[in-house]
Design a protein around this motif. Structure first.
Motif, PDB file in Angstrom:
ATOM      1  N   ARG A  62       0.822  -1.213   0.000  1.00 32.52           N
ATOM      2  CA  ARG A  62       0.000   0.000   0.000  1.00 32.52           C
ATOM      3  C   ARG A  62       0.858   1.266   0.000  1.00 32.52           C
ATOM      4  NH1 ARG A  62      -3.155  -0.677   5.378  1.00 32.52           N
ATOM      5  NH2 ARG A  62      -1.002  -1.121   5.961  1.00 32.52           N
ATOM      6  N   ALA A  63       2.160   1.105   0.180  1.00 28.00           N
ATOM      7  CA  ALA A  63       3.058   2.263   0.214  1.00 28.00           C
ATOM      8  C   ALA A  63       3.224   2.801  -1.207  1.00 28.00           C
ATOM      9  CB  ALA A  63       4.412   1.865   0.804  1.00 28.00           C
ATOM     10  N   GLY A  64       2.558   3.888  -1.476  1.00 31.46           N
ATOM     11  CA  GLY A  64       2.583   4.470  -2.812  1.00 31.46           C
ATOM     12  C   GLY A  64       2.917   5.943  -2.768  1.00 31.46           C
ATOM     13  N   CYS A  65       2.688   6.605  -3.889  1.00 30.74           N
ATOM     14  CA  CYS A  65       2.960   8.040  -3.996  1.00 30.74           C
ATOM     15  C   CYS A  65       1.779   8.672  -4.705  1.00 30.74           C
ATOM     16  CB  CYS A  65       4.246   8.278  -4.784  1.00 30.74           C
ATOM     17  SG  CYS A  65       4.566  10.010  -5.213  1.00 30.74           S
ATOM     18  N   SER A  66       1.112   9.598  -4.047  1.00 30.55           N
ATOM     19  CA  SER A  66      -0.078  10.214  -4.640  1.00 30.55           C
ATOM     20  C   SER A  66       0.270  10.934  -5.934  1.00 30.55           C
ATOM     21  CB  SER A  66      -0.725  11.180  -3.646  1.00 30.55           C
ATOM     22  OG  SER A  66       0.195  12.212  -3.271  1.00 30.55           O
ATOM     23  N   MET A  67       1.465  11.524  -6.001  1.00 31.17           N
ATOM     24  CA  MET A  67       1.879  12.207  -7.226  1.00 31.17           C
ATOM     25  C   MET A  67       2.030  11.217  -8.374  1.00 31.17           C
ATOM     26  SD  MET A  67       5.459  14.003  -8.199  1.00 31.17           S
ATOM     27  CE  MET A  67       5.578  15.033  -6.758  1.00 31.17           C
ATOM     28  N   ALA A  68       2.731  10.112  -8.133  1.00 33.97           N
ATOM     29  CA  ALA A  68       2.923   9.105  -9.185  1.00 33.97           C
ATOM     30  C   ALA A  68       1.583   8.574  -9.671  1.00 33.97           C
ATOM     31  CB  ALA A  68       3.799   7.967  -8.666  1.00 33.97           C
ATOM     32  N   ASP A  69       0.616   8.460  -8.758  1.00 29.86           N
ATOM     33  CA  ASP A  69      -0.699   7.947  -9.123  1.00 29.86           C
ATOM     34  C   ASP A  69      -1.497   8.929  -9.973  1.00 29.86           C
ATOM     35  OD1 ASP A  69      -0.146   5.653  -7.733  1.00 29.86           O
ATOM     36  OD2 ASP A  69      -1.252   6.254  -5.931  1.00 29.86           O
ATOM     37  N   MET A  70      -1.050  10.174 -10.074  1.00 32.20           N
ATOM     38  CA  MET A  70      -1.778  11.179 -10.849  1.00 32.20           C
ATOM     39  C   MET A  70      -1.490  11.118 -12.345  1.00 32.20           C
ATOM     40  SD  MET A  70      -1.642  14.474  -8.297  1.00 32.20           S
ATOM     41  CE  MET A  70      -2.218  14.324  -6.604  1.00 32.20           C
ATOM     42  N   ALA A  71      -0.611  10.201 -12.755  1.00 24.55           N
ATOM     43  CA  ALA A  71      -0.337  10.023 -14.185  1.00 24.55           C
ATOM     44  C   ALA A  71      -0.244   8.534 -14.478  1.00 24.55           C
ATOM     45  CB  ALA A  71       0.955  10.730 -14.582  1.00 24.55           C
ATOM     46  N   ASN A  72      -1.318   7.954 -15.007  1.00 23.50           N
ATOM     47  CA  ASN A  72      -1.224   6.554 -15.410  1.00 23.50           C
ATOM     48  C   ASN A  72      -0.991   6.483 -16.919  1.00 23.50           C
ATOM     49  OD1 ASN A  72      -3.779   6.251 -16.895  1.00 23.50           O
ATOM     50  ND2 ASN A  72      -4.776   6.387 -14.883  1.00 23.50           N
ATOM     51  N   ILE A  73      -0.626   5.305 -17.390  1.00 27.42           N
ATOM     52  CA  ILE A  73      -0.205   5.170 -18.777  1.00 27.42           C
ATOM     53  C   ILE A  73      -1.356   5.398 -19.752  1.00 27.42           C
ATOM     54  CG2 ILE A  73      -0.534   2.664 -18.856  1.00 27.42           C
ATOM     55  CD1 ILE A  73       2.222   4.799 -20.568  1.00 27.42           C
ATOM     56  N   PHE A  74      -2.582   5.084 -19.345  1.00 26.92           N
ATOM     57  CA  PHE A  74      -3.727   5.286 -20.234  1.00 26.92           C
ATOM     58  C   PHE A  74      -3.980   6.777 -20.449  1.00 26.92           C
ATOM     59  CE2 PHE A  74      -4.470   1.428 -17.626  1.00 26.92           C
ATOM     60  CZ  PHE A  74      -4.241   0.490 -18.623  1.00 26.92           C
ATOM     61  N   GLN A  75      -3.928   7.554 -19.372  1.00 29.56           N
ATOM     62  CA  GLN A  75      -4.069   9.008 -19.486  1.00 29.56           C
ATOM     63  C   GLN A  75      -2.952   9.596 -20.336  1.00 29.56           C
ATOM     64  OE1 GLN A  75      -3.809   9.740 -15.269  1.00 29.56           O
ATOM     65  NE2 GLN A  75      -5.988  10.212 -15.097  1.00 29.56           N
ATOM     66  N   THR A  76      -1.735   9.085 -20.116  1.00 35.04           N
ATOM     67  CA  THR A  76      -0.575   9.630 -20.812  1.00 35.04           C
ATOM     68  C   THR A  76      -0.634   9.350 -22.309  1.00 35.04           C
ATOM     69  OG1 THR A  76       0.703   9.304 -18.784  1.00 35.04           O
ATOM     70  CG2 THR A  76       1.942   9.721 -20.807  1.00 35.04           C
ATOM     71  N   ASP A  77      -1.044   8.154 -22.675  1.00 35.12           N
ATOM     72  CA  ASP A  77      -1.184   7.830 -24.099  1.00 35.12           C
ATOM     73  C   ASP A  77      -2.219   8.740 -24.769  1.00 35.12           C
ATOM     74  OD1 ASP A  77       0.737   5.840 -24.252  1.00 35.12           O
ATOM     75  OD2 ASP A  77      -0.670   4.221 -23.791  1.00 35.12           O
ATOM     76  N   ARG A  78      -3.344   8.967 -24.088  1.00 40.94           N
ATOM     77  CA  ARG A  78      -4.370   9.855 -24.658  1.00 40.94           C
ATOM     78  C   ARG A  78      -3.843  11.273 -24.792  1.00 40.94           C
ATOM     79  NH1 ARG A  78      -7.852   7.406 -20.842  1.00 40.94           N
ATOM     80  NH2 ARG A  78      -8.005   9.387 -19.681  1.00 40.94           N
ATOM     81  N   ALA A  79      -3.135  11.740 -23.765  1.00 37.63           N
ATOM     82  CA  ALA A  79      -2.586  13.094 -23.799  1.00 37.63           C
ATOM     83  C   ALA A  79      -1.594  13.257 -24.947  1.00 37.63           C
ATOM     84  CB  ALA A  79      -1.904  13.411 -22.467  1.00 37.63           C
ATOM     85  N   TRP A  80      -0.747  12.245 -25.113  1.00 33.08           N
ATOM     86  CA  TRP A  80       0.288  12.323 -26.155  1.00 33.08           C
ATOM     87  C   TRP A  80      -0.331  12.402 -27.544  1.00 33.08           C
ATOM     88  CZ3 TRP A  80       5.003  13.853 -25.882  1.00 33.08           C
ATOM     89  CH2 TRP A  80       5.932  13.550 -26.884  1.00 33.08           C
TER      90      TRP A  80
END
Length: 369
Positions: free
Chosen positions: A108-126
């Motif tokens: 469960r140890a994660g990073c809220s910032m890292a979670d704000m950019a997933n690969i699906f969002q990034t592909d659409r943005a690109w």
């Protein structure tokens, strides 16, 4: 690793209740014993933001990339128990050899910032940005990002950056293309670009929730596209925090991390990476007064280590990072016990294709370190 695989791992990593029944002394004694038993086969890196109860057992402490590099250099270690968050363990797995296993004591140890950019969002943005700007953009990603995002950047001619080398990497990126897409932290991207002379008027924001470019003006003027992400800890340092200190203690120096907002960084006396902040405090004159704008575990550690200086948090109401603080003694002991019993839990493994492209992004950065 897919998002689905990630959450499957999280579900499987439930600590047995028996560990909660142990006293701190019992857990500490068993951890010491296991470290002695495994010797050089075990390496425990601990991020600066970890709890003291955990960091006391770290074989090395540092920032995320520094620790991943130490993991890669430690070829004797067969088991690397990373006391940090998921993206850090991923980076360690990417950089280490096949015979080495990387573990995250609490999935469960994660990073809220890292979670704000997933690969699906990034592909659409690109795709959308390519339609707007053509082949004029190079992507950069902060190391506080998933392996999939690092791989995306590597595949598209870009590189990863740290808060220490962000300035040199942004300068490099402008030698490659006319524009930059900076993921996932808008504040580090904005502060860095502004510091090298890019006007705020030439910076736009990509909103991944609405799949929309946020900008007023002629888009041909845009030089930097900032992903709309942030660190939930550093965004809580405010202009009011600085004004309050300036009014009550004008002789107290304010130093902040560049993950803070542009307004806060602009009003502070100094800003820099975690290492920069640590070095600044260590080199400061005895009796000097400091307000530090970064994670509370580190601030408290600096307070205890440098009792000859007057140190406080820039935000007196700040709490430690909740996701960074998931790992505790019980989870660390559980992870170590599982290794000894050959029933390893919470291993982190990045698939080879993703790792290959992510290494490209990391190597482009390291070549300019």
């Amino acid at each position: 690793m897919s998002i689905l695989q990630y959450f499957e791992e999280q579900k499987s990593g439930t600590i047995p209740e028996s560990y909660r029944e142990l006293t701190r002394e019992q857990m500490e004694a068993r951890i010491v014993s296991i470290k002695q038993q495994l010797g050089e086969k075990l390496f425990i890196p601990g991020h600066h933001y970890q709890k003291d109860e955990v960091i006391q057992f770290a074989d090395a402490s540092g920032d995320s990339l520094q620790l991943a590099q130490l993991c890669a250099a430690n070829e004797q270690a067969e088991h690397i128990v990373f006391c940090g968050v998921h993206f850090m363990a991923e980076t360690a797995d990417i950089l280490t050899s096949d015979h080495q296993k990387v573990y995250l004591p609490d999935m469960r140890a994660g990073c809220s910032m890292a979670d704000m950019a997933n690969i699906f969002q990034t592909d659409r943005a690109w795709q959308a940005l390519m339609e707007l700007f053509g082949e004029t953009i190079v992507p950069l990603t902060y190391v506080n990002s998933t392996a999939a995002i690092k791989a995306f950047v590597g595949k598209n001619g870009g590189a990863s950056v740290t808060s220490s080398n962000a300035e040199s990497m942004v300068k490099w990126a402008f030698t490659q293309k006319e524009r930059i897409l900076f993921l996932p932290d808008q504040h580090l991207g904005r502060n860095t670009a502004y510091q090298i002379g890019v006007p705020l008027e030439q910076m736009a924001i990509w909103n991944p929730i609405d799949d929309k470019l946020e900008y007023e003006g002629d888009i041909e003027d845009i030089k930097v596209i900032l992903w709309k992400g942030h660190c939930s800890v550093h965004e809580n340092f405010t202009v009011k925090n600085i004004i309050d200190i300036r009014q009550s203690e004008p002789d107290r120096r304010i130093i902040v991390h560049p993950e803070c907002s542009r307004e806060v960084v602009g009003l502070a006396d100094d800003n820099g990476s975690t290492k920069y902040i640590i070095d600044a405090i260590e080199g400061a004159e005895p009796g000097s007064k400091w307000a530090i704008g970064t994670e509370m575990n580190l601030v408290n550690r600096l307070i205890h280590k440098h009792r000859d200086k007057d140190i406080t948090s820039l935000n007196p109401s700040m709490c430690p990072c909740l996701t960074m603080n998931r790992i505790d003694l019980a989870h660390l002991l559980w992870s170590l016990d599982s290794i000894v019993n050959e029933e390893a839990v919470n291993t982190v493994q990045v698939d080879k294709e993703t790792a290959k492209d992510a290494v490209t992004a990391l190597e482009r950065m390291l070549a300019r370190a």
